[in-house]
Design a protein around this motif. Structure first.
Motif, mmCIF file in Angstrom:
data_model
loop_
_atom_site.group_PDB
_atom_site.id
_atom_site.type_symbol
_atom_site.label_atom_id
_atom_site.label_comp_id
_atom_site.label_asym_id
_atom_site.label_seq_id
_atom_site.Cartn_x
_atom_site.Cartn_y
_atom_site.Cartn_z
ATOM 1 N N GLY A 108 -25.066 20.526 67.634
ATOM 2 C CA GLY A 108 -25.380 19.211 67.079
ATOM 3 C C GLY A 108 -24.624 18.090 67.764
ATOM 4 N N ALA A 109 -23.338 18.315 68.014
ATOM 5 C CA ALA A 109 -22.515 17.277 68.639
ATOM 6 C C ALA A 109 -22.966 16.992 70.066
ATOM 7 C CB ALA A 109 -21.047 17.702 68.621
ATOM 8 N N VAL A 110 -23.174 18.055 70.833
ATOM 9 C CA VAL A 110 -23.583 17.868 72.234
ATOM 10 C C VAL A 110 -24.983 17.257 72.300
ATOM 11 C CG1 VAL A 110 -24.165 19.087 74.365
ATOM 12 C CG2 VAL A 110 -22.065 19.652 73.146
ATOM 13 N N GLY A 111 -25.893 17.775 71.498
ATOM 14 C CA GLY A 111 -27.263 17.244 71.513
ATOM 15 C C GLY A 111 -27.324 15.777 71.129
ATOM 16 N N ALA A 112 -26.589 15.412 70.076
ATOM 17 C CA ALA A 112 -26.580 14.013 69.653
ATOM 18 C C ALA A 112 -25.942 13.120 70.717
ATOM 19 C CB ALA A 112 -25.845 13.881 68.322
ATOM 20 N N ALA A 113 -24.889 13.611 71.350
ATOM 21 C CA ALA A 113 -24.224 12.810 72.384
ATOM 22 C C ALA A 113 -25.112 12.637 73.617
ATOM 23 C CB ALA A 113 -22.900 13.459 72.780
ATOM 24 N N LEU A 114 -25.884 13.689 73.954
ATOM 25 C CA LEU A 114 -26.765 13.587 75.123
ATOM 26 C C LEU A 114 -28.016 12.763 74.837
ATOM 27 C CD1 LEU A 114 -26.580 17.230 76.554
ATOM 28 C CD2 LEU A 114 -25.462 15.163 77.433
ATOM 29 N N LEU A 115 -28.512 12.830 73.607
ATOM 30 C CA LEU A 115 -29.743 12.104 73.280
ATOM 31 C C LEU A 115 -29.489 10.711 72.698
ATOM 32 C CD1 LEU A 115 -31.905 15.031 71.877
ATOM 33 C CD2 LEU A 115 -32.093 13.879 74.087
ATOM 34 N N GLY A 116 -28.251 10.437 72.295
ATOM 35 C CA GLY A 116 -27.918 9.105 71.803
ATOM 36 C C GLY A 116 -28.276 8.003 72.795
ATOM 37 N N SER A 165 -19.022 13.191 79.426
ATOM 38 C CA SER A 165 -19.760 14.325 79.995
ATOM 39 C C SER A 165 -18.841 15.526 80.213
ATOM 40 C CB SER A 165 -20.405 13.933 81.325
ATOM 41 O OG SER A 165 -21.344 12.915 81.126
ATOM 42 N N PHE A 166 -17.627 15.264 80.701
ATOM 43 C CA PHE A 166 -16.669 16.351 80.909
ATOM 44 C C PHE A 166 -16.369 17.061 79.593
ATOM 45 C CE2 PHE A 166 -12.253 17.790 80.616
ATOM 46 C CZ PHE A 166 -12.274 18.808 81.573
ATOM 47 N N TRP A 167 -16.048 16.300 78.560
ATOM 48 C CA TRP A 167 -15.674 16.914 77.281
ATOM 49 C C TRP A 167 -16.863 17.576 76.603
ATOM 50 C CZ3 TRP A 167 -11.055 18.356 77.009
ATOM 51 C CH2 TRP A 167 -10.051 17.623 77.607
ATOM 52 N N LEU A 168 -18.053 17.070 76.823
ATOM 53 C CA LEU A 168 -19.248 17.757 76.314
ATOM 54 C C LEU A 168 -19.427 19.097 77.025
ATOM 55 C CD1 LEU A 168 -21.710 14.756 76.005
ATOM 56 C CD2 LEU A 168 -20.687 16.077 74.127
ATOM 57 N N THR A 169 -19.101 19.127 78.310
ATOM 58 C CA THR A 169 -19.153 20.383 79.060
ATOM 59 C C THR A 169 -18.151 21.384 78.503
ATOM 60 O OG1 THR A 169 -19.849 19.180 81.030
ATOM 61 C CG2 THR A 169 -18.981 21.396 81.366
ATOM 62 N N VAL A 170 -16.980 20.903 78.116
ATOM 63 C CA VAL A 170 -15.972 21.778 77.504
ATOM 64 C C VAL A 170 -16.512 22.354 76.195
ATOM 65 C CG1 VAL A 170 -13.673 21.830 76.440
ATOM 66 C CG2 VAL A 170 -14.023 20.650 78.623
ATOM 67 N N ILE A 171 -17.170 21.531 75.391
ATOM 68 C CA ILE A 171 -17.753 22.015 74.136
ATOM 69 C C ILE A 171 -18.818 23.069 74.416
ATOM 70 C CG2 ILE A 171 -19.173 21.385 72.139
ATOM 71 C CD1 ILE A 171 -17.741 18.653 72.168
#
Length: 136
Positions: free
Chosen positions: A75-83, A96-102
């Motif tokens: 949910g967090a990654v999807g919302a951050a990418l589609l926001g 983007s880096f921290w989303l990759t870590v997630i």
């Protein structure tokens, strides 16, 4: 009759679906502007019910800690990418880096969720110490 492996695979697919519903929920809550826009608010309620139902089905098979962490990560990654696609949000290299870590963490959690191997009970080889066979 389904096997345990197929049950686990099905649970993971339902968990992915729950994650997709969670993305829809997060984005629609953002679009609802604090639940002041009726259409977005109704969509948010629908996604909320769908994500909770799918998550509860997946957690019948998947450990709660692992399942919840994966669900929240999706949910967090999807919302951050589609926001940035739906709203005027930004996606910086640091984000983007921290989303990759997630994402890496979610993948490792999935890999760590292997079925436990159960050992067959060992049988005594040549010695039987039961009371019926022991003589004094």
């Amino acid at each position: 009759m389904p096997t345990k492996n197929s049950d686990r695979a099905r649970a993971w697919l339902v968990l992915l679906l729950a994650g997709a519903f969670e993305i829809g929920y997060a984005l629609s809550v953002g679009g609802s502007e604090g639940f002041t826009v009726l259409s977005w608010s109704l969509v948010a309620v629908i996604f909320f019910l769908l994500t909770l139902f799918a998550l509860s089905v997946a957690l019948r098979t998947i450990d709660v800690g692992i399942g919840y962490a994966v669900w929240a990560g999706i949910g967090a990654v999807g919302a951050a990418l589609l926001g940035p696609v739906f709203f005027s949000e930004t996606l910086t290299p640091a984000k983007s880096f921290w989303l990759t870590v997630i994402i890496a963490g979610v993948v490792w959690l999935k890999l760590s969720d292997r079925p436990k191997q159960t050992k067959e009970p060992s049988t005594p080889l040549a010695t039987d110490h039961s009371p019926e066979t022991t003589t004094r």
